[in-house]
Motif scaffolding. Structure first.
Motif, PDB file in Angstrom:
ATOM      1  N   TRP A 154       4.463  -3.430 -42.524  1.00 46.83           N
ATOM      2  CA  TRP A 154       5.394  -4.055 -43.449  1.00 46.83           C
ATOM      3  C   TRP A 154       5.707  -3.250 -44.571  1.00 46.83           C
ATOM      4  O   TRP A 154       6.913  -3.389 -45.051  1.00 46.83           O
ATOM      5  CB  TRP A 154       4.729  -5.268 -43.877  1.00 46.83           C
ATOM      6  CG  TRP A 154       5.472  -6.356 -44.748  1.00 46.83           C
ATOM      7  CD1 TRP A 154       5.358  -6.464 -46.036  1.00 46.83           C
ATOM      8  CD2 TRP A 154       6.675  -6.788 -44.557  1.00 46.83           C
ATOM      9  NE1 TRP A 154       6.149  -7.003 -46.703  1.00 46.83           N
ATOM     10  CE2 TRP A 154       7.201  -7.442 -45.863  1.00 46.83           C
ATOM     11  CE3 TRP A 154       7.487  -6.887 -43.234  1.00 46.83           C
ATOM     12  CZ2 TRP A 154       8.515  -8.152 -45.946  1.00 46.83           C
ATOM     13  CZ3 TRP A 154       8.805  -7.614 -43.472  1.00 46.83           C
ATOM     14  CH2 TRP A 154       9.220  -8.290 -44.610  1.00 46.83           C
ATOM     15  N   SER A 157       8.571  -1.059 -43.895  1.00 48.40           N
ATOM     16  CA  SER A 157       9.881  -1.724 -43.731  1.00 48.40           C
ATOM     17  C   SER A 157      10.367  -2.258 -45.094  1.00 48.40           C
ATOM     18  O   SER A 157      11.540  -1.978 -45.508  1.00 48.40           O
ATOM     19  CB  SER A 157       9.684  -3.062 -42.987  1.00 48.40           C
ATOM     20  OG  SER A 157       9.657  -2.739 -41.657  1.00 48.40           O
ATOM     21  N   PHE A 391      12.091  -4.669 -39.832  1.00 48.60           N
ATOM     22  CA  PHE A 391      10.429  -4.984 -39.324  1.00 48.60           C
ATOM     23  C   PHE A 391      10.776  -5.543 -37.699  1.00 48.60           C
ATOM     24  O   PHE A 391      10.215  -5.278 -36.850  1.00 48.60           O
ATOM     25  CB  PHE A 391       9.777  -5.980 -39.968  1.00 48.60           C
ATOM     26  CG  PHE A 391       8.608  -6.334 -39.655  1.00 48.60           C
ATOM     27  CD1 PHE A 391       7.546  -5.208 -39.958  1.00 48.60           C
ATOM     28  CD2 PHE A 391       7.999  -7.301 -38.916  1.00 48.60           C
ATOM     29  CE1 PHE A 391       6.189  -5.502 -39.740  1.00 48.60           C
ATOM     30  CE2 PHE A 391       6.587  -7.483 -38.682  1.00 48.60           C
ATOM     31  CZ  PHE A 391       5.701  -6.442 -39.204  1.00 48.60           C
ATOM     32  N   TYR A 397       7.868  -6.687 -35.117  1.00 43.03           N
ATOM     33  CA  TYR A 397       7.692  -8.062 -35.020  1.00 43.03           C
ATOM     34  C   TYR A 397       7.142  -8.366 -33.709  1.00 43.03           C
ATOM     35  O   TYR A 397       6.305  -9.263 -33.630  1.00 43.03           O
ATOM     36  CB  TYR A 397       9.042  -8.704 -35.360  1.00 43.03           C
ATOM     37  CG  TYR A 397       8.874 -10.336 -35.421  1.00 43.03           C
ATOM     38  CD1 TYR A 397       8.095 -10.953 -36.522  1.00 43.03           C
ATOM     39  CD2 TYR A 397       9.606 -11.187 -34.383  1.00 43.03           C
ATOM     40  CE1 TYR A 397       8.388 -12.504 -36.688  1.00 43.03           C
ATOM     41  CE2 TYR A 397       9.474 -12.452 -34.393  1.00 43.03           C
ATOM     42  CZ  TYR A 397       8.881 -12.887 -35.419  1.00 43.03           C
ATOM     43  OH  TYR A 397       8.730 -14.431 -35.603  1.00 43.03           O
TER      44      TYR A 397
END
Length: 511
Positions: A154, A157, A391, A397
């Protein structure tokens, strides 16, 4: 663009082989426009786990699809829907009629205080039990396995989003949300929920609750009626109760909202069914019972709403985590004549602090929604939206969802086993087919107050949450608890249920 779960239902008693069924259904998704050129299919191992078949079945199905030119496969890029020659495929007509624009007040009225003496507004969980952080075995629902979230990925991103941000990105962005994120959400709901929505009909919000708050402000006024499920989440009841509308609970059963009861329940509260402007439902995992709305009830609800001129608010609660072989499309995937608004969130799939949700709107509701969104908070943080779009687009994801589905399946199984081991026939469970919690009725402890069990469980370091406050008309006849399992490792689930059983025995006077 990342892959996601596909809406495939296998018939294991059919004379057609499983690999042929997979091949045929993927082809149908492509022809229907649910999968489009360049879309990534799940890895063979992930799809095999989703469907409960061997990996060989999926590998052979993908080989059939490649032979037919439906997909391509390249090392490093996975299996993707093939590009079609010009004129080779067309977008299907939706066949959906667009309802005329509703009259919407330009400025919403201020919220009214709720009536704390009314059972409609009873607290949905007890006040916090003060214990040292990390020591309690907490069966709180609605909290995902945050310890398993891929923070490093994360951060990549987020770094990418800030690296690409310019002065415009740091200013006031569009109220409807990032164009990149709305495009990713459109692809996501098309592939995983069979909802064919243009990005311009998708509004990004500060979580699903904000989307519902805006919708009720724009759709109802004095003298109108909002129909909700009974039982339902008290927070949502209060969102609707802050409007000038009357809130009418209608019971659910194993097939979801009892649509045939709506008129009688509305009349019983002294209102005309023609005054119903909004019906709120959680069809993919009813809160808190966990029931999944049947196909027949879905069609009946759409027909009833279309006839009455009401709007259905579909809260697609916990749709991502389904543990049955058949996964129904969203209610908004039906031909609904512009009567259904589809609401979703990333709070449970990623993390609650993200505060990003979305609403898929019929065309006539887009501008009224934007007007209220603009005057309430201007926009949802733009750079975070760009990070989420990245993401999703990079496949992170989809990979995270796949890992979490496997993890939650294990924890769910352990909870159900532990309840059976400790309570035997004295427990009744619903909602185990989907979601991150189960509704647990202790039929062997009838007559014991829920509060007594909560108090004794807390003394053993276990937090449980009574469910009776979710019911307005017909509360359960035995102590009933909403037990979340997503954030607890299996060993802690085993320990917690054993301690809960000891607390129940003590509360019954047999400790």
């Amino acid at each position: 663009m990342g892959s996601t779960e596909l809406l495939i239902a296998l018939d294991r008693v059919s004379g057609t082989t499983l690999q042929q069924q997979v091949c045929d259904q993927v082809t149908a998704l492509v022809r229907a426009g649910r999968l489009r050129p360049g879309d990534a299919l799940p890895a063979s191992r992930e799809l095999a786990q989703q469907l409960g078949v061997s990996r060989t079945v999926i590998i052979r199905a993908y080989e059939l699809l490649r032979a037919q030119g439906v997909v391509t496969a390249r090392r490093g890029s996975g299996t993707r829907v093939a590009d079609f020659p010009a004129g080779g495929t067309t977008e299907p007509a939706t066949g959906r009629a667009v309802s005329p624009a509703r009259s919407v007040p330009p400025v919403p009225a201020p919220p009214r205080p709720t009536d704390e003496g009314d059972p409609l507004w009873q607290p949905w969980e007890p006040p916090p039990v003060l214990r040292r952080t990390g020591t309690a075995l907490d069966f709180r629902h609605g909290t995902p396995a945050l310890a398993a979230f891929p923070l490093a990925r994360w951060r990549q991103s987020m770094h990418e989003a800030y690296g690409r941000a310019d002065a415009a990105a740091l200013g006031y962005g569009p109220a409807e949300g990032s164009a990149a994120l709305r495009a990713e959400i459109a692809a996501l709901v098309r592939r995983s929920r069979a909802v064919d929505a243009a990005p311009e009909h998708i509004m990004v919000t500060g979580g699903a609750t904000q989307a519902l708050d805006i919708l009720v402000r724009m759709l109802v006024g004095p003298g109108d009626v909002v129909v909700i499920e009974d039982p339902s989440h008290t927070v949502l009841r209060q969102v609707f109760g802050c409007s000038d509308a009357a809130v009418v609970p209608v019971p659910v059963d194993e097939e979801g909202l009892r649509v045939a009861d709506i008129d009688d329940r509305v009349r019983a509260q002294g209102h005309d069914p023609e005054q119903v402007k909004v019906v709120y439902v959680t069809p993919s995992h009813q809160f808190p019972t966990g029931f999944i709305m049947s196909r027949a009830r879905r069609r009946a609800l759409i027909a009833w709403s279309h006839e009455r001129g009401a709007t259905v608010l579909e809260d697609d609660y916990h749709n991502e985590f389904t543990f049955t072989e058949e996964r129904l499309p969203a209610l908004a995937a039906e031909r609904h004549h512009g009567t259904v608004v589809h609401v979703g969130s990333f709070s449970k799939t990623l993390f609650p602090a993200l505060r990003i949700g979305y609403a898929v709107l019929p065309p006539h509701l887009v501008q009224p929604f934007l007007g209220i969104k603009w005057i309430t908070d201007r926009l949802t943080p733009t750079v975070t939206q760009e990070a989420l779009a990245h993401f999703i687009a990079t496949g992170a994801y989809a990979r995270h969802l796949s890992r979490m589905t496997r993890l939650y399946r294990q924890r769910r199984r352990r909870l159900l086993e532990a309840l059976s081991e400790n309570f035997g026939t004295g427990v009744r469970v619903s909602g185990e087919a989907a979601g991150l919690h189960v509704l647990t009725g202790l039929t062997g402890a009838r007559g014991v107050p829920e509060g007594a069990i909560v108090e004794r469980a807390a003394g053993r370091g276990v937090r449980v949450y009574p469910a009776s406050g979710y019911f307005v008309l017909d509360p359960p006849g035995e102590p009933t608890f909403l037990m979340g399992y997503a954030a607890l490792p299996t060993a802690r689930i085993t320990e917690g249920v054993a301690l809960l059983a000891a607390a129940v025995r003590e509360a019954r006077g047999r400790g």
